[in-house]
Design a protein around this motif. Structure first.
Motif, PDB file in Angstrom:
ATOM      1  N   TYR A  64      -5.382 -11.095 -12.985  1.00 29.31           N
ATOM      2  CA  TYR A  64      -4.484 -10.570 -12.239  1.00 29.31           C
ATOM      3  C   TYR A  64      -4.102 -11.471 -11.124  1.00 29.31           C
ATOM      4  O   TYR A  64      -4.889 -12.299 -10.663  1.00 29.31           O
ATOM      5  CB  TYR A  64      -4.781  -9.388 -11.711  1.00 29.31           C
ATOM      6  N   THR A  65      -2.792 -11.366 -10.727  1.00 29.66           N
ATOM      7  CA  THR A  65      -2.325 -12.169  -9.372  1.00 29.66           C
ATOM      8  C   THR A  65      -3.054 -11.070  -8.403  1.00 29.66           C
ATOM      9  O   THR A  65      -3.247  -9.913  -8.830  1.00 29.66           O
ATOM     10  CB  THR A  65      -0.983 -12.319  -8.972  1.00 29.66           C
ATOM     11  N   PRO A  66      -3.223 -11.634  -7.107  1.00 27.63           N
ATOM     12  CA  PRO A  66      -3.583 -10.645  -6.067  1.00 27.63           C
ATOM     13  C   PRO A  66      -2.627  -9.461  -5.844  1.00 27.63           C
ATOM     14  O   PRO A  66      -3.390  -8.125  -5.698  1.00 27.63           O
ATOM     15  CB  PRO A  66      -3.753 -11.435  -4.732  1.00 27.63           C
ATOM     16  N   ALA A  67      -1.405  -9.607  -5.798  1.00 33.59           N
ATOM     17  CA  ALA A  67      -0.658  -8.481  -5.714  1.00 33.59           C
ATOM     18  C   ALA A  67      -0.853  -7.644  -6.800  1.00 33.59           C
ATOM     19  O   ALA A  67      -0.611  -6.213  -6.692  1.00 33.59           O
ATOM     20  CB  ALA A  67       0.875  -9.000  -5.718  1.00 33.59           C
ATOM     21  N   ASP A  68      -0.964  -7.973  -8.073  1.00 33.80           N
ATOM     22  CA  ASP A  68      -1.094  -6.919  -9.354  1.00 33.80           C
ATOM     23  C   ASP A  68      -2.384  -6.359  -9.144  1.00 33.80           C
ATOM     24  O   ASP A  68      -2.535  -5.165  -9.504  1.00 33.80           O
ATOM     25  CB  ASP A  68      -0.848  -7.802 -10.669  1.00 33.80           C
ATOM     26  N   LEU A  69      -3.518  -7.043  -8.792  1.00 32.42           N
ATOM     27  CA  LEU A  69      -4.741  -6.284  -8.604  1.00 32.42           C
ATOM     28  C   LEU A  69      -4.788  -5.367  -7.557  1.00 32.42           C
ATOM     29  O   LEU A  69      -5.231  -4.237  -7.824  1.00 32.42           O
ATOM     30  CB  LEU A  69      -5.862  -7.508  -8.450  1.00 32.42           C
ATOM     31  N   VAL A  70      -4.327  -5.432  -6.543  1.00 37.11           N
ATOM     32  CA  VAL A  70      -4.004  -4.375  -5.310  1.00 37.11           C
ATOM     33  C   VAL A  70      -3.294  -3.195  -5.684  1.00 37.11           C
ATOM     34  O   VAL A  70      -3.667  -2.225  -5.589  1.00 37.11           O
ATOM     35  CB  VAL A  70      -3.509  -5.220  -3.907  1.00 37.11           C
ATOM     36  N   LYS A  71      -2.281  -3.446  -6.448  1.00 35.78           N
ATOM     37  CA  LYS A  71      -1.496  -2.492  -7.161  1.00 35.78           C
ATOM     38  C   LYS A  71      -2.144  -1.737  -7.898  1.00 35.78           C
ATOM     39  O   LYS A  71      -2.098  -0.239  -8.145  1.00 35.78           O
ATOM     40  CB  LYS A  71      -0.054  -3.019  -7.876  1.00 35.78           C
ATOM     41  N   THR A  72      -2.982  -2.283  -9.032  1.00 37.15           N
ATOM     42  CA  THR A  72      -3.903  -1.459 -10.028  1.00 37.15           C
ATOM     43  C   THR A  72      -4.765  -0.775  -9.278  1.00 37.15           C
ATOM     44  O   THR A  72      -5.121   0.267  -9.450  1.00 37.15           O
ATOM     45  CB  THR A  72      -4.437  -2.634 -11.072  1.00 37.15           C
ATOM     46  N   VAL A  73      -5.543  -1.346  -8.070  1.00 35.99           N
ATOM     47  CA  VAL A  73      -6.270  -0.381  -7.209  1.00 35.99           C
ATOM     48  C   VAL A  73      -5.676   0.746  -6.579  1.00 35.99           C
ATOM     49  O   VAL A  73      -6.171   1.694  -6.615  1.00 35.99           O
ATOM     50  CB  VAL A  73      -7.202  -1.454  -6.273  1.00 35.99           C
ATOM     51  N   THR A  74      -4.566   0.415  -5.992  1.00 34.22           N
ATOM     52  CA  THR A  74      -4.120   1.395  -5.146  1.00 34.22           C
ATOM     53  C   THR A  74      -3.335   2.533  -5.894  1.00 34.22           C
ATOM     54  O   THR A  74      -3.296   3.647  -5.799  1.00 34.22           O
ATOM     55  CB  THR A  74      -2.958   1.044  -4.214  1.00 34.22           C
ATOM     56  N   CYS A 111      -4.500   3.464  -8.966  1.00 40.42           N
ATOM     57  CA  CYS A 111      -5.602   4.128  -9.867  1.00 40.42           C
ATOM     58  C   CYS A 111      -6.017   5.458  -9.337  1.00 40.42           C
ATOM     59  O   CYS A 111      -6.637   5.635  -8.283  1.00 40.42           O
ATOM     60  CB  CYS A 111      -6.790   3.164 -10.112  1.00 40.42           C
ATOM     61  N   SER A 112      -6.005   6.595 -10.277  1.00 40.42           N
ATOM     62  CA  SER A 112      -6.491   7.565  -9.742  1.00 40.42           C
ATOM     63  C   SER A 112      -8.249   7.800  -9.595  1.00 40.42           C
ATOM     64  O   SER A 112      -8.592   8.569  -8.731  1.00 40.42           O
ATOM     65  CB  SER A 112      -5.885   8.648 -10.993  1.00 40.42           C
ATOM     66  N   GLN A 113      -8.752   6.904 -10.461  1.00 39.78           N
ATOM     67  CA  GLN A 113      -9.947   6.911 -10.276  1.00 39.78           C
ATOM     68  C   GLN A 113     -10.675   6.250  -8.964  1.00 39.78           C
ATOM     69  O   GLN A 113     -11.698   6.515  -8.706  1.00 39.78           O
ATOM     70  CB  GLN A 113     -10.726   6.245 -11.532  1.00 39.78           C
ATOM     71  N   ARG A 142     -12.275   0.827  -3.821  1.00 43.17           N
ATOM     72  CA  ARG A 142     -12.493  -0.105  -4.735  1.00 43.17           C
ATOM     73  C   ARG A 142     -12.001  -0.457  -6.188  1.00 43.17           C
ATOM     74  O   ARG A 142     -11.222   0.368  -6.477  1.00 43.17           O
ATOM     75  CB  ARG A 142     -14.045  -0.120  -5.091  1.00 43.17           C
ATOM     76  N   ALA A 143     -12.059  -1.749  -6.555  1.00 42.06           N
ATOM     77  CA  ALA A 143     -11.425  -2.007  -7.848  1.00 42.06           C
ATOM     78  C   ALA A 143     -11.727  -0.964  -8.948  1.00 42.06           C
ATOM     79  O   ALA A 143     -12.996  -0.731  -9.066  1.00 42.06           O
ATOM     80  CB  ALA A 143     -11.659  -3.626  -8.112  1.00 42.06           C
ATOM     81  N   ALA A 144     -10.702  -0.498  -9.603  1.00 43.69           N
ATOM     82  CA  ALA A 144     -11.008   0.199 -10.983  1.00 43.69           C
ATOM     83  C   ALA A 144      -9.631   0.082 -11.747  1.00 43.69           C
ATOM     84  O   ALA A 144      -8.864  -0.335 -11.204  1.00 43.69           O
ATOM     85  CB  ALA A 144     -11.403   1.682 -10.429  1.00 43.69           C
ATOM     86  N   LEU A 185       0.846  -1.239   0.123  1.00 43.74           N
ATOM     87  CA  LEU A 185       0.088   0.206  -0.100  1.00 43.74           C
ATOM     88  C   LEU A 185       0.882   1.344   0.101  1.00 43.74           C
ATOM     89  O   LEU A 185       2.018   1.027   0.440  1.00 43.74           O
ATOM     90  CB  LEU A 185      -0.927   0.199   1.430  1.00 43.74           C
ATOM     91  N   PRO A 186       0.343   2.388  -0.699  1.00 43.53           N
ATOM     92  CA  PRO A 186       1.199   3.569  -0.722  1.00 43.53           C
ATOM     93  C   PRO A 186       1.771   4.018   0.793  1.00 43.53           C
ATOM     94  O   PRO A 186       0.901   4.014   1.671  1.00 43.53           O
ATOM     95  CB  PRO A 186       0.374   4.546  -1.219  1.00 43.53           C
ATOM     96  N   ALA A 187       2.787   4.553   0.984  1.00 47.08           N
ATOM     97  CA  ALA A 187       3.522   4.756   2.179  1.00 47.08           C
ATOM     98  C   ALA A 187       2.739   5.792   2.760  1.00 47.08           C
ATOM     99  O   ALA A 187       2.786   6.251   4.097  1.00 47.08           O
ATOM    100  CB  ALA A 187       4.934   5.032   2.105  1.00 47.08           C
ATOM    101  N   HIS A 188       2.049   6.935   1.985  1.00 45.66           N
ATOM    102  CA  HIS A 188       1.469   7.814   2.683  1.00 45.66           C
ATOM    103  C   HIS A 188       0.140   7.816   3.204  1.00 45.66           C
ATOM    104  O   HIS A 188      -0.706   8.621   3.892  1.00 45.66           O
ATOM    105  CB  HIS A 188       1.391   9.049   1.733  1.00 45.66           C
TER     106      HIS A 188
END
Length: 370
Positions: free
Chosen positions: A168-178, A180-182, A158-160, A137-140
C-alpha cells in the motif's frame, strides 16, 4: 506519490498496529525527574568509576552464542564518555559500517522532521490533521492534532482489513484503516490514553509531504542525514528490496520496505549512535521543541514523550531515551542516557518467535551496557 504494483507477499500487521518484539525496552516505572535540565550535561570525571566503565566481557556474554539456537546473530555498539565497544555474535557482519533495516527507529527521524516544521512555524502542535490533509480522515471524527500523532495519543484505530498481497501507499493504507469496520473509530475524551500505533506515523509522513511539497525521503535527507553526515542512512524507494551497502545479516532475504515513515528506513550502528547523540544534545531542534523530547504526556502508558522519544527506566533506575524497532528479520534499538554518559545500539537476528525470549536478550544487553 504513485501507487506501486501489487506484490505477492505476507504482511505482518504488528509492524503497524502493535509494538513489535523490540517496541518497548522496558515498562516505564517512574515519571521524568522534576526540574531536570533541558540539555544533557557532561558527566564529571569522578563519576566514571569502575562500575560505570564499559564491561566488554559482560557485553559479549549478553550477546549470547549460536549454540543456544535462539538467535542467528547479534550486534551491540556501546559508546559514551568513557570509550566505545562493539561486539558481534553469530552470522552478523563484524564490519561497523554494515547496514540493517531499523524498523520503528524510523519514527525518531519522522518526529524530528515534524518538530522542525513546528519550529519553522509551518504547522503547530495543535494543528488538526483534518486541516492539513482534507479528506484523509472521516469528516465526523474528532480533530486529531500533530502532537497527538507524534506522542501516540491520537486514538486512531490500528491497522486492519488490508489485502496481504498488496503493497500500500501511505494514503491507501490510512484509507483502508479508517474505512475498516473492524478497526472502529478513534478513542474520544479529554484524556486520550497513550497507545503505540504505527498508523500515527503514516499520517505524520503524509503531513510532512503536504506541508513541504517534497517527498518524505527528501526531507529526511535534507534535514537530518546530510547535516549530520550519516552516509549509510536513507529511506528506501518503493520496491527497493535490497540494501545499498553490505548487510549486517547477509543471509536475510530481501524485504519490501513498505513501512515508509513508520518503519522503513535503513541505517547502521555508527549512524544511529550519532543521530541519537545529536538529537539529545539539541543539534537538530531549538529549545522549545527540544524540551518536548523529555516531557511525557498525561496518562502516558507506553513511555513515549511529547516529542516521540521512547523513555524507559531500567531495573537499576537508569533512565534512557531512544527507540526500538523491528523489520525484515532484525530487532533493534538505539538508547542513551540523557547526559550521553552511555549509549547503546543493538541489532538482533532472532530465530525464535517467542517475544519473551527476544525481550530477555535485549534487556540483558541493556543491563550490561548501562
Amino acid at each position: 506519490m504513485t501507487k506501486p504494483r501489487s506484490r505477492s507477499r505476507s504482511l505482518n500487521p504488528r509492524w503497524v498496529g502493535l509494538a513489535a518484539a523490540g517496541a518497548a525496552l522496558v515498562t516505564v516505572t517512574a515519571a521524568l525527574p522534576a526540574g531536570a535540565a533541558d540539555r544533557p550535561q557532561p558527566a564529571s570525571a569522578t563519576a566514571l568509576d569502575a562500575r560505570e566503565r564499559i564491561d566488554a566481557a559482560a557485553l559479549q556474554a549478553a550477546l549470547g552464542t549460536p549454540a543456544d539456537g535462539s538467535f542467528a546473530g547479534a550486534m551491540a555498539r556501546v559508546g559514551g564518555h568513557d570509550g566505545r565497544w562493539t561486539g558481534t555474535m553469530g552470522t552478523v557482519s563484524a564490519d561497523p559500517a554494515a547496514s540493517f533495516r531499523i524498523g520503528s527507529i524510523t519514527k525518531l527521524f519522522t518526529s524530528t522532521v515534524a518538530l522542525q516544521l513546528v519550529a519553522e512555524g509551518r504547522l503547530s502542535l495543535d494543528t488538526p490533521v483534518q486541516e492539513l490533509l482534507p479528506g484523509t480522515l472521516p469528516a465526523h471524527w474528532q480533530p486529531i492534532t500533530v502532537e497527538q500523532l507524534i506522542s501516540h495519543t491520537s486514538g486512531l484505530p490500528r491497522a486492519a482489513c488490508w489485502d496481504p498481497d498488496t503493497v500500500y501507499t501511505p494514503a491507501d493504507l490510512v484509507k483502508t484503516v479508517t474505512e475498516c469496520s473492524q478497526a472502529g473509530e478513534p478513542t474520544t475524551g479529554p484524556d486520550i490514553p497513550q497507545v503505540y500505533n504505527g498508523v500515527n506515523y503514516f499520517v505524520l509522513g503524509m503531513v510532512i509531504e503536504k506541508v513541504t511539497q517534497h517527498s518524505y525521503a527528501d526531507e529526511v535527507d535534507r534535514r537530518i542525514v546530510r547535516p549530520l553526515g550519516l552516509p549509510h542512512t536513507y529511506v528506501p524507494a518503493w520496491g527497493e528490496t535490497a540494501l545499498r551497502a553490505p548487510a549486517l545479516a547477509p543471509d536475510l532475504a530481501p524485504t519490501d520496505p513498505w513501512p515508509w515513515a513508520e518503519g522503513g528506513m535503513v541505517s547502521n550502528a555508527p549512524d544511529l549512535e550519532r543521530f541519537l547523540g545529536q538529537l539529545l544534545r539539541g543539534r537538530l531542534l531549538p529549545p522549545a521543541q527540544q524540551r518536548l523530547l523529555f516531557e511525557l504526556p498525561r496518562h502516558a502508558e507506553r513511555g513515549f514523550t511529547r516529542g516521540g522519544v521512547q523513555y524507559a527506566k531500567l531495573p537499576d533506575g537508569t533512565e534512557v531515551y531512544g527507540k526500538s524497532g523491528s523489520l525484515g528479520g532484525y530487532t533493534n534499538g538505539v538508547f542513551a542516557t540523557r547526559d550521553l554518559r552511555r549509549g547503546l545500539v543493538y541489532s538482533l537476528v532472532p530465530l525464535t518467535t517467542d517475544d519473551k525470549e527476544i525481550q530477555k536478550r535485549y534487556l540483558g544487553i541493556a543491563a550490561a551496557a548501562f
